[in-house]
Each structure stands twice: as C-alpha cells, then as structure tokens.
Scaffold this motif. Structure first.
Motif, mmCIF file in Angstrom:
data_model
loop_
_atom_site.group_PDB
_atom_site.id
_atom_site.type_symbol
_atom_site.label_atom_id
_atom_site.label_comp_id
_atom_site.label_asym_id
_atom_site.label_seq_id
_atom_site.Cartn_x
_atom_site.Cartn_y
_atom_site.Cartn_z
ATOM 1 N N TYR A 345 0.819 -1.215 0.000
ATOM 2 C CA TYR A 345 0.000 0.000 0.000
ATOM 3 C C TYR A 345 0.858 1.272 0.000
ATOM 4 O O TYR A 345 0.335 2.368 0.164
ATOM 5 C CB TYR A 345 -0.915 0.006 1.226
ATOM 6 N N GLY A 346 2.164 1.120 -0.207
ATOM 7 C CA GLY A 346 3.072 2.246 -0.079
ATOM 8 C C GLY A 346 3.335 3.005 -1.357
ATOM 9 O O GLY A 346 4.370 3.666 -1.474
ATOM 10 N N THR A 347 2.447 2.942 -2.343
ATOM 11 C CA THR A 347 2.670 3.653 -3.590
ATOM 12 C C THR A 347 2.522 5.156 -3.395
ATOM 13 O O THR A 347 1.807 5.626 -2.501
ATOM 14 C CB THR A 347 1.686 3.184 -4.668
ATOM 15 N N GLY A 348 3.161 5.902 -4.274
ATOM 16 C CA GLY A 348 3.081 7.346 -4.184
ATOM 17 C C GLY A 348 1.684 7.876 -4.428
ATOM 18 O O GLY A 348 1.224 8.811 -3.746
ATOM 19 N N ASP A 349 0.974 7.287 -5.397
ATOM 20 C CA ASP A 349 -0.376 7.762 -5.714
ATOM 21 C C ASP A 349 -1.319 7.595 -4.528
ATOM 22 O O ASP A 349 -2.108 8.493 -4.210
ATOM 23 C CB ASP A 349 -0.922 7.016 -6.934
ATOM 24 N N LEU A 350 -1.269 6.421 -3.869
ATOM 25 C CA LEU A 350 -2.155 6.191 -2.731
ATOM 26 C C LEU A 350 -1.787 7.108 -1.567
ATOM 27 O O LEU A 350 -2.678 7.671 -0.904
ATOM 28 C CB LEU A 350 -2.089 4.729 -2.293
ATOM 29 N N ARG A 351 -0.504 7.282 -1.324
ATOM 30 C CA ARG A 351 -0.091 8.175 -0.244
ATOM 31 C C ARG A 351 -0.609 9.592 -0.488
ATOM 32 O O ARG A 351 -1.133 10.249 0.423
ATOM 33 C CB ARG A 351 1.436 8.196 -0.134
ATOM 34 N N ALA A 352 -0.469 10.057 -1.724
ATOM 35 C CA ALA A 352 -0.907 11.416 -2.032
ATOM 36 C C ALA A 352 -2.410 11.568 -1.832
ATOM 37 O O ALA A 352 -2.881 12.569 -1.282
ATOM 38 C CB ALA A 352 -0.517 11.768 -3.467
ATOM 39 N N GLN A 353 -3.162 10.545 -2.257
ATOM 40 C CA GLN A 353 -4.620 10.640 -2.148
ATOM 41 C C GLN A 353 -5.078 10.575 -0.689
ATOM 42 O O GLN A 353 -5.950 11.340 -0.269
ATOM 43 C CB GLN A 353 -5.279 9.528 -2.956
ATOM 44 N N PRO A 439 7.938 10.128 -9.811
ATOM 45 C CA PRO A 439 7.203 11.402 -9.797
ATOM 46 C C PRO A 439 6.809 11.858 -8.390
ATOM 47 O O PRO A 439 6.664 13.048 -8.144
ATOM 48 C CB PRO A 439 5.966 11.112 -10.664
ATOM 49 N N GLN A 440 6.634 10.911 -7.455
ATOM 50 C CA GLN A 440 6.354 11.278 -6.054
ATOM 51 C C GLN A 440 7.571 11.010 -5.171
ATOM 52 O O GLN A 440 7.448 10.548 -4.038
ATOM 53 C CB GLN A 440 5.149 10.480 -5.520
ATOM 54 N N TYR A 441 8.750 11.292 -5.715
ATOM 55 C CA TYR A 441 9.981 10.981 -4.995
ATOM 56 C C TYR A 441 10.010 11.605 -3.606
ATOM 57 O O TYR A 441 10.339 10.945 -2.614
ATOM 58 C CB TYR A 441 11.198 11.441 -5.792
ATOM 59 N N GLU A 442 9.684 12.899 -3.508
ATOM 60 C CA GLU A 442 9.775 13.580 -2.221
ATOM 61 C C GLU A 442 8.832 12.967 -1.196
ATOM 62 O O GLU A 442 9.187 12.801 -0.022
ATOM 63 C CB GLU A 442 9.471 15.069 -2.405
ATOM 64 N N LEU A 443 7.642 12.588 -1.626
ATOM 65 C CA LEU A 443 6.670 11.963 -0.726
ATOM 66 C C LEU A 443 7.178 10.610 -0.240
ATOM 67 O O LEU A 443 7.103 10.283 0.955
ATOM 68 C CB LEU A 443 5.336 11.806 -1.461
ATOM 69 N N LEU A 444 7.729 9.812 -1.159
ATOM 70 C CA LEU A 444 8.221 8.481 -0.801
ATOM 71 C C LEU A 444 9.483 8.571 0.057
ATOM 72 O O LEU A 444 9.669 7.780 0.987
ATOM 73 C CB LEU A 444 8.482 7.672 -2.072
ATOM 74 N N ALA A 445 10.341 9.526 -0.256
ATOM 75 C CA ALA A 445 11.566 9.697 0.543
ATOM 76 C C ALA A 445 11.225 10.103 1.974
ATOM 77 O O ALA A 445 11.843 9.625 2.940
ATOM 78 C CB ALA A 445 12.466 10.735 -0.113
#
Length: 526
Positions: A345-353, A439-445
């Motif tokens: 569940y750790g994808t960037g898209d899901l985290r952003a949403q 594309p969501q590097y900063e969020l994932l980092a």
C-alpha cells in the motif's frame, strides 16, 4: 412470491423446548432470539417482486442459514444436513424438531436472487448497521489494510485441455460454429470427450498437437459467420481467443505469419488457468509464492477485531492492486483515519490521495533496490527538483531529464562515473549510473525517513499492524482459503457473507444484545 413465517413449526419449537442445550452466547442462540429483528421480512421484499406463484421459504430463514454456512465453511449439502440433524441449527433458523429443512438447491436460488438484486451485499450491510448502532467503532479511527490470495474452486488446466475445452464451448454456444468446425478443424474430434490420442511422452508429438490445436482455434475464429452474438456466445468466442494465444508463440524458425506455433517458454502475467472459471488467474503474491485464484482485500479495525470492508477482485491488473483497491475499502468512513498497511500500500499515488483526504499514514514504504548489493540507493543521492539536478555520493551533479509519460525523470551520470572511487558501490553498468526519479519521490523519501527514524511511527506500526494478519487468518480458517464458487461476482458476495458472519460472532463475544429497539454491547461482568 415472498414467503412469510406462519408461526407454526414441524414438531416442537426447538428454541422453546431445548433452549438449555443451545450454547449461551453463541451465534446459534443469538439468531434464535433475534433472527426476525436482524433480518426483517421487508429487508428482502425487492427480491420477490411478484405477488403470484408459490410462496418461497421465508428469506429470513435462508439469511440465517447463509450466515451459519459462511461461518462454518460448509457446502450447500452439508448445510442442509446440519439443519436436519443439529438442534443448534434448527433453533437458530426457527425450524421445528421434526423439520427436514429444504432441498440444497434453494440456497443456490437465494444467492442468485441476491446477486441480481439492487444490494447483493445486504447481509453484510445489515451487520454493519448493527455495528454502527452499538457505537463500538466510535472514536476508533485506525484501519488496517491487507490482502490475501484465495484459491479458486476449479482444477488448473494445461494448454491442450484449455484450447480443446474452449473450442467445444464455441461449437456449443455460437450458431453456425459446428459447421465451421467440421470444415476447418482437423487436430481432434471435438465430439470425443477425451484427450487426443498421441504419445504424450514424445515431445515432438506434443509440439505438433499444440501447433494443430492453435491452428484449429484460429481457423474456427476466422471463419465464424458475421452475426450479433448473445452474452454466452460472445464470452465463448472471447475465451477461445484468449486461451489460443496466451501460452504459445511462433515456432523457432517462424516469422509469426506462416501459422506455426509452439509452447512459449514463459508464463504470461495475466494467464487464465481454467476455462471452467475464466475469472481465475495465475497470481504472484511475491517472488516465491505463486497461486491460482483471486485476491481478497480487507479493511479491519484492530482494537475491536471487526471488518469494516472487504472485496474480492481478480488476481492481476493495476485496477486490482492493493493500492488501487484501498480507497474503495475506505470509502464511506467518517472523519480522519490512521491507515496502517504493509509495503503493497506504499505507492506514491495512494499516499498522495490519502494525505489529501486528511488521513494519517502508518504504511510501510517499499524497500529500495540496490544496484550493487550493499551499495548506494537513491536516498544516498541529493535530488533537487527545484533546480532539476541530482547529486551523487561522490559529489557529481547531473541534470534531471524531461518528464516522461509516467511522470518519472532520469538523471544520467555516465561520463562522470569514469574513474570515480565510489563506482564499485554505485553501479555495475559499463556506461555509468542512471538514476530513475519517481514522480512522487519527495513523498516516498519522506515516508522512508519517517519509518526509519520516527519511534512513534514504529511503535504504532508494531502494535496495530499485526492484528490484521489475525483477521486474515480468521477469514481463511476452516477451509475458506479456497473459494466455493466460480467467478468474481459470486465469490465477492460469499466473501461479504463470510465477513458478516465473523463480525456477528465478534459482536456477540463483545456482548451484543438488544433492549427494546436498540442494539448495544452489554458491559463485561467479572
């Protein structure tokens, strides 16, 4: 037409005469006492729209039966046997002592009515309403997400069996297909129920058979008369097109245009495993664990042990990935949640949403892959997206490239890697290091940094994430790892019934009772 409870039973009323034999605090005793309130007749009125015909068995009896069946993991035949012979079942479903119950096919008809109704998940919905009425989830805002692979109910078929079965279905379902097959299909007698008679231990004979069967399939599809097809016929044609191509590739010396085929030396990711259940898929849960079947998804409140949502999907495809299903599981939740999940569940898209919706994330970030074992990862580089640059651990800087279709950007160090003292820890490529920036590097980092250094995050994850593993174990216990039906729709309804039964049992263990017109949890007594 919908049947009504006449208040008369065949023989003595089991609940009235044998109440002391029914375990107190069990699901059986609860249904015996509250069945009519939990499943009122009006709840099923839309499933029986006609006022004509023979009255059905009261649907509240069937609903109670389905709950017990889902809880115990029984077949229709076994369920009816329990109704005939077990006092607990008779009491729970309101049958008299001498009642022989009903034919097992009645459960099939009931599920079919549910499936085609406006709310196929109404039993789960009703139990969820009871959960809401008790207030047990009030103030409990954690939701743990997880998924599991559920085995299909059919046997996995090899390529030969699938193609022959699919051709037979087309011949049976499509008008005019029998004549086409008689004129263009030569590999096998498709009226013969057995397998082709060849030397199965001869590799060349097997290869020739596969080549001939694929040719038959293509000839049949290519010569079918042009016509509008019904649902069954269209599905048969689509299935044949799928199985004829998924396991084969052009022969070794073929350019793909001469009609010669062989078994492919790979397995397609979305492989159908059986023509009996075309929805079942070959699933890679991880690199070492492979199964055939479906994916079951669950949202779970870890403190109370209650399922808040479940779903069953196909085992493959981006729309069926855990991160894609997660938002559907959380839909309809009130307030801001603390969402727990593993790295799926750790994808960037899901985290952003989820963050945009105001939720707090305690989701394990996916592990980073190292180009060199024990070497540098992308977190050892400095990514400055404002300046469009990336700086490596040795201090070399490269520009970020243009944004690609998927939103990613690439930094190519290449030339500066020549002679770099850190190269052996960075890349094995002869041309130097290439860095792919998500594309969501900063969020994932930021998520990786929090998971590695935030003690509060770690304590929250360790305490509240493991209970969902227990929930999944409850879900698949008593043989329920294997789904009982064919297809996604039927098994999705079954999974909701299973979760509803487990929730009801959990509520009863927490002290569920009814006073006047209100559901509530009785406080535990010492």
């Amino acid at each position: 037409m919908q049947g009504e409870w006449a208040g008369e039973s065949v023989g003595p009323d089991v609940w009235e005469t044998c109440r002391e034999l029914i375990p107190a605090g069990s699901v059986f005793a609860f249904l015996a006492e509250h069945r009519e309130v939990l499943f009122p007749p009006g709840m099923f009125a839309d499933m029986y729209p006609s006022s004509n015909g023979r009255p059905s068995l009261p649907p509240q009896v069937l609903a109670a039966t389905v709950v017990l069946q889902s809880l115990q993991g029984l077949s229709d035949f076994e369920t009816v046997q329990e109704l005939r012979c077990d006092l607990r079942w008779k009491a729970a479903c309101g049958l008299g002592l001498y009642d022989t119950a009903f034919d097992p096919s009645l459960l099939t008809y009931f599920r079919r009515r549910l499936r085609h109704s406006a709310d196929p998940m109404r039993i789960f919905t009703k139990v969820r309403e009871v959960v809401a009425a008790t207030g047990v989830l009030k103030g409990r805002q954690r939701r743990a997400l997880d998924s599991t692979v559920l085995d299909d109910a059919v046997a996995t078929q090899d390529t030969v069996t699938q193609i022959i079965s699919a051709i037979r279905r087309v011949i049976r379902e499509v008008p005019g297909a029998e004549e086409v097959a008689a004129g263009h299909c030569r590999a096998h007698d498709y009226a013969d129920p057995g397998k082709p008679r060849i030397a199965w231990d001869d590799e060349s004979a097997r290869a020739a058979l596969v080549d001939a069967l694929v040719t038959d399939a293509l000839n049949l599809l290519g010569h079918l008369p042009e016509q509008n097809l019904g649902e069954k016929a269209a599905n048969a044609v689509g299935l044949l097109a799928l199985v004829a191509g998924q396991d084969v590739e052009p022969a070794e010396d073929s350019d793909g245009r001469d009609g010669r085929w062989r078994i492919a030396k790979r397995t397609v990711a979305d492989r159908a495993v059986s023509t009996v259940d075309p929805d079942a898929r070959h699933i890679h849960k991880n690199r070492t664990r492979h199964q055939d079947g479906f994916k079951g998804h669950a949202s779970f409140e870890p403190e109370t042990g209650l399922f808040t949502a479940v779903a069953l999907t196909s085992g493959y495809g981006p729309d069926n990935h855990e991160a894609a299903v997660a938002c559907d599981l959380l839909e309809g939740e009130d307030g801001e949640l603390t969402v727990l999940g593993d790295s799926a569940y750790g994808t960037g898209d899901l985290r952003a949403q989820l963050q945009a919706d105001g939720h707090t994330l305690v989701i394990k970030p996916p592990p980073l892959r190292q180009a060199v074992p024990g070497g540098f990862t992308i977190d050892d580089f400095h990514i400055d997206q404002a300046a469009d640059t990336a700086t490596c651990p040795a201090g070399h800087t490269a520009n970020l490239g243009q944004i690609k279709a998927d939103g990613a950007r690439i930094a190519q160090f290449k030339r500066v890697c020549t002679g770099c003292p850190l190269r052996e820890r960075c890349t094995t490529s002869k041309t130097g290091r290439t860095l792919n920036v998500h594309p969501q590097y900063e969020l994932l980092a930021a998520a990786r940094s929090q998971a590695a250094a935030d003690a509060g995050w770690q304590d929250e994850y360790r305490r509240w994430r493991p209970p969902v593993e227990r929930a999944i174990a409850w879900l698949v216990a008593k043989g329920n790892r294997r789904v009982p039906y064919r297809g996604i729709i039927a098994n999705n309804i079954w999974l909701h019934h299973r979760a509803a039964a487990l929730n009801l049992r959990r509520l009863i263990n927490l002290g569920l009772t009814r006073t006047n017109t209100t559901w509530h949890l009785a406080p535990a007594t010492a």
